[in-house]
Design a protein around this motif. Structure first.
Motif, PDB file in Angstrom:
ATOM      1  N   UNK A   1       0.701  -1.138   0.019  1.00 44.97           N
ATOM      2  CA  UNK A   1       0.214   0.024  -0.057  1.00 44.97           C
ATOM      3  C   UNK A   1       0.997   1.215  -0.097  1.00 44.97           C
ATOM      4  N   UNK A   2       2.066   1.094   0.439  1.00 39.41           N
ATOM      5  CA  UNK A   2       2.923   2.477   0.328  1.00 39.41           C
ATOM      6  C   UNK A   2       3.122   3.055  -0.958  1.00 39.41           C
ATOM      7  N   UNK A   3       2.764   2.126  -1.944  1.00 42.54           N
ATOM      8  CA  UNK A   3       2.757   2.876  -3.445  1.00 42.54           C
ATOM      9  C   UNK A   3       1.393   3.713  -3.864  1.00 42.54           C
ATOM     10  N   UNK A   4       0.342   3.313  -2.874  1.00 44.17           N
ATOM     11  CA  UNK A   4      -0.683   4.014  -3.313  1.00 44.17           C
ATOM     12  C   UNK A   4      -0.842   5.495  -2.748  1.00 44.17           C
ATOM     13  N   UNK A   5      -0.760   6.576  -3.711  1.00 43.59           N
ATOM     14  CA  UNK A   5      -0.807   7.932  -3.443  1.00 43.59           C
ATOM     15  C   UNK A   5      -2.195   8.328  -4.183  1.00 43.59           C
ATOM     16  N   UNK A   6      -3.083   8.622  -3.531  1.00 41.59           N
ATOM     17  CA  UNK A   6      -4.439   9.034  -4.069  1.00 41.59           C
ATOM     18  C   UNK A   6      -4.277  10.736  -4.060  1.00 41.59           C
ATOM     19  N   UNK A   7      -4.335  11.196  -5.495  1.00 42.20           N
ATOM     20  CA  UNK A   7      -4.141  12.553  -5.635  1.00 42.20           C
ATOM     21  C   UNK A   7      -5.513  13.404  -5.711  1.00 42.20           C
ATOM     22  N   UNK A   8      -5.757  14.485  -5.303  1.00 37.01           N
ATOM     23  CA  UNK A   8      -7.300  14.940  -5.130  1.00 37.01           C
ATOM     24  C   UNK A   8      -7.067  16.559  -5.443  1.00 37.01           C
ATOM     25  N   UNK A   9      -8.025  17.041  -6.214  1.00 36.83           N
ATOM     26  CA  UNK A   9      -7.961  18.648  -6.409  1.00 36.83           C
ATOM     27  C   UNK A   9      -9.022  19.116  -4.889  1.00 36.83           C
ATOM     28  N   UNK A  10      -9.270  20.310  -4.861  1.00 32.07           N
ATOM     29  CA  UNK A  10     -10.102  20.963  -4.083  1.00 32.07           C
ATOM     30  C   UNK A  10     -10.071  20.028  -2.645  1.00 32.07           C
ATOM     31  N   UNK A  11      -8.832  19.707  -2.135  1.00 26.01           N
ATOM     32  CA  UNK A  11      -8.624  19.014  -0.790  1.00 26.01           C
ATOM     33  C   UNK A  11      -9.386  19.634   0.291  1.00 26.01           C
ATOM     34  N   UNK A  12      -9.585  20.848   0.075  1.00 28.08           N
ATOM     35  CA  UNK A  12     -10.355  21.615   1.630  1.00 28.08           C
ATOM     36  C   UNK A  12     -11.923  21.252   1.826  1.00 28.08           C
TER      37      UNK A  12
ATOM     38  N   UNK B   1      -3.880   4.179   2.697  1.00 33.87           N
ATOM     39  CA  UNK B   1      -3.268   4.795   1.412  1.00 33.87           C
ATOM     40  C   UNK B   1      -2.796   6.103   1.792  1.00 33.87           C
ATOM     41  N   UNK B   2      -2.059   6.525   0.980  1.00 33.21           N
ATOM     42  CA  UNK B   2      -1.607   8.243   1.273  1.00 33.21           C
ATOM     43  C   UNK B   2      -2.252   9.099   0.308  1.00 33.21           C
ATOM     44  N   UNK B   3      -2.347  10.446   0.778  1.00 34.19           N
ATOM     45  CA  UNK B   3      -3.068  11.316   0.137  1.00 34.19           C
ATOM     46  C   UNK B   3      -1.992  12.398  -0.484  1.00 34.19           C
ATOM     47  N   UNK B   4      -2.263  13.093  -1.663  1.00 33.86           N
ATOM     48  CA  UNK B   4      -1.793  14.316  -1.805  1.00 33.86           C
ATOM     49  C   UNK B   4      -3.074  15.286  -2.253  1.00 33.86           C
ATOM     50  N   UNK B   5      -3.193  16.347  -1.703  1.00 31.48           N
ATOM     51  CA  UNK B   5      -4.401  17.188  -1.941  1.00 31.48           C
ATOM     52  C   UNK B   5      -3.794  18.380  -2.496  1.00 31.48           C
ATOM     53  N   UNK B   6      -4.886  18.994  -3.420  1.00 31.72           N
ATOM     54  CA  UNK B   6      -4.119  20.427  -3.894  1.00 31.72           C
ATOM     55  C   UNK B   6      -5.430  21.329  -3.176  1.00 31.72           C
ATOM     56  N   UNK B   7      -4.879  22.497  -2.653  1.00 32.63           N
ATOM     57  CA  UNK B   7      -5.840  23.635  -2.312  1.00 32.63           C
ATOM     58  C   UNK B   7      -5.167  24.916  -3.107  1.00 32.63           C
TER      59      UNK B   7
ATOM     60  N   UNK C   1       8.598  10.323  -5.124  1.00 32.74           N
ATOM     61  CA  UNK C   1       9.822   9.861  -5.619  1.00 32.74           C
ATOM     62  C   UNK C   1       9.744   9.447  -7.143  1.00 32.74           C
ATOM     63  N   UNK C   2       9.011  10.119  -8.061  1.00 32.27           N
ATOM     64  CA  UNK C   2       9.079   9.787  -9.487  1.00 32.27           C
ATOM     65  C   UNK C   2       8.231   8.995  -9.920  1.00 32.27           C
ATOM     66  N   UNK C   3       7.421   8.162  -8.869  1.00 31.44           N
ATOM     67  CA  UNK C   3       6.405   7.012  -9.384  1.00 31.44           C
ATOM     68  C   UNK C   3       5.198   7.790 -10.094  1.00 31.44           C
ATOM     69  N   UNK C   4       4.850   8.849  -9.470  1.00 30.76           N
ATOM     70  CA  UNK C   4       3.490   9.561  -9.787  1.00 30.76           C
ATOM     71  C   UNK C   4       2.567   8.938  -9.005  1.00 30.76           C
ATOM     72  N   UNK C   5       1.166   9.529  -9.036  1.00 27.99           N
ATOM     73  CA  UNK C   5       0.128   9.096  -8.064  1.00 27.99           C
ATOM     74  C   UNK C   5      -0.696   7.952  -8.556  1.00 27.99           C
ATOM     75  N   UNK C   6      -1.079   7.253  -7.856  1.00 30.21           N
ATOM     76  CA  UNK C   6      -1.799   5.698  -8.156  1.00 30.21           C
ATOM     77  C   UNK C   6      -2.848   6.153  -9.087  1.00 30.21           C
ATOM     78  N   UNK C   7      -3.749   7.224  -8.469  1.00 25.72           N
ATOM     79  CA  UNK C   7      -4.787   7.847  -9.469  1.00 25.72           C
ATOM     80  C   UNK C   7      -5.328   9.088  -8.767  1.00 25.72           C
ATOM     81  N   UNK C   8      -6.274   9.810  -9.429  1.00 22.37           N
ATOM     82  CA  UNK C   8      -6.651  11.006  -8.958  1.00 22.37           C
ATOM     83  C   UNK C   8      -8.068  11.046  -9.353  1.00 22.37           C
TER      84      UNK C   8
END
Ligand SMILES: NC(=O)c1ccc[n+]([C@@H]2O[C@H](COP(=O)([O-])OP(=O)(O)OC[C@H]3O[C@@H](n4cnc5c(N)ncnc54)[C@H](OP(=O)(O)O)[C@@H]3O)[C@@H](O)[C@H]2O)c1
Length: 387
Positions: free
Chosen positions: A185-196, A212-218, A252-259
């Motif tokens: 699961x360490x490779x699963x980054x879920x990317x989202x916009x409007x994270x707030x 899973x890990x998250x990357x959120x844009x605000x 680290x260069x992998x990219x997000x799993x999905x967004x």
């Protein structure tokens, strides 16, 4: 017709509404249900008024619910403007309102036998996504008793009122993006916009719970700290940071799993370019407008495609048992503190115009969701509990 009062129902709400919630004072006329109706759609100035009509009691197999709390979602605002595909009434005036919670006020004939667990005075949420369920911006709704779930004690009214629209969209999107639980699961980054957004905050919490890990844009940098406090792993402020570069640095260069994308416009293409090969972007909102810019390079050479996700379609693809299981599951997450809601200002149902204006306030998402509530004391006294 003999009528029996329901002190239990009144007591239940008095105890369960959080102290911080102002108790609105006005109720409708006795025997009447107030409804907020749209009388004319308009993009800038929709016409809304409060009307009353006789309470429609529970038919056989139904429960009558005294609706107490209703969040106002962006899709509710789109509904009153006439641009939400999920609200297409045959004629106006029509009652909008995507969801809410309430207290059982009456059991229809045979309901006790069909749904023995449902009792008068119980706090419940009906399956508002079932097309047969009436809309929530009214005092009373009658619904099929098999479409109702009980709210566990620790879950507040305001939290329970948001059970469906946002948490189920998060669940559906996570199930779509990560259909099989990966071993690593360490490779699963879920990317989202409007994270707030309210939904974004729920995604952060549920993704973390699932490992899973998250990357959120605000768009407002001050929201980064707010989101970190609720468990966000990474927050990118679009006012100062480059989305694609930041995502590749974080992963680290992998990219997000999905967004998942609530914004559209340029944002969709930025998310698409930030996702790893064979991943996908789920477009689920249009906060920036109806058009989005996708990346041919990402879809052609890396097979990262943009798909739509609409809760209503996903929900209706599930069986009745699967829907109830998810409703009870999210309530259990709320009760256990896995999922907390972000609650803002509360208005009386009569004051729908102020509530709608509050929902549209810029920066309002930092204060939390806006609600319309009906006070416990507005439950009609002497309503017959069983028909
Ligand atoms: N597809 C579906 O089935 C489905 C289901 C549920 C929800 N949704 C969608 O999910 C989205 C979020 O819903 P919610 O209830 O969580 O909303 P919410 O709590 O009202 O939050 C809206 C958020 O969007 C941000 N925002 C607004 N316009 C923006 C823009 N142009 N660019 C970037 N950010 C912007 C706001 O930022 P500020 O705080 O800076 O104003 C706020 O954080 C909505 O678009 C809603 O329609 C879709």
């Amino acid at each position: 017709m003999a009528r029996v009062s329901t002190p239990l129902a009144a007591l239940a709400l008095a105890v369960l509404l959080p102290a911080a919630v102002a108790q609105p004072s006005s109720c409708g006329p006795p025997g009447q249900s107030r409804k907020v109706v749209v009388t004319e759609f308009d993009l800038t100035n929709p016409k809304i008024e409060v009307q009353t009509s006789d309470i429609v009691f529970a038919a056989p197999g139904e429960v009558l619910i005294h609706v107490r709390a209703r969040p106002i979602h962006p899709a509710d605002s789109f509904s009153v403007k006439g641009v939400y595909p999920g609200f297409r009434p045959e004629s106006l005036p029509a009652v909008p309102g995507l969801e809410g919670m309430g207290v059982v006020a009456q059991l229809g004939k045979g309901t006790k036998e069909l749904c023995p667990d449902i009792k008068v005075g119980m706090r419940v949420v009906p399956d508002w996504l079932d097309p047969a369920t009436p809309r929530s911006w009214q005092d009373y709704v009658a619904v099929n008793c098999s479409n109702v779930v009980k709210i566990p004690g620790p879950v507040s009214d305001l939290s329970a009122s948001q059970l469906l629209v946002n948490p189920m969209t998060v669940m559906g999107m996570l199930e779509t993006l990560v259909p099989v639980d990966p071993e690593d699961k360490s490779s699963v980054y879920i990317l989202q916009s409007a994270g707030g957004s309210a939904l974004g905050r729920m995604l952060i919490q549920l993704a973390r719970h699932l490992g899973y890990k998250t990357i959120s844009t605000v768009r407002r940098c001050e929201q980064a700290e707010e989101l970190k406090k609720i468990g966000a792993d990474h927050v990118i402020c679009t006012a100062t940071d480059k989305v694609v570069d930041s995502v590749f640095n974080i992963t680290s260069g992998m990219g997000a799993w999905g967004a998942v994308d609530a914004v559209a416009g340029e944002m969709t293409g930025l998310l698409q370019d930030s996702v790893k090969a064979n991943g996908k972007v789920l477009a689920y909102g249009a906060l920036e407008g109806l058009a989005y810019k996708g990346s041919v390079v990402s879809s052609l050479f890396r097979a990262v495609n943009v798909e739509g996700f609409w809760l209503q379609l996903w929900w209706l693809s599930l069986s009745h048992a699967q829907r109830k299981e998810r409703m009870e599951g999210v309530l259990a997450f709320m009760a256990a503190g896995v999922l907390s809601t972000h609650n803002g200002r509360v208005f009386n149902l009569d004051d729908a115009k102020s509530a709608i204006a509050d929902e549209a306030r810029q920066g309002r998402s930092s204060d939390g969701k806006t609600f319309m509530i009906t006070a416990a004391k507005c439950l009609m006294q002497g309503i017959k509990e069983e028909l």
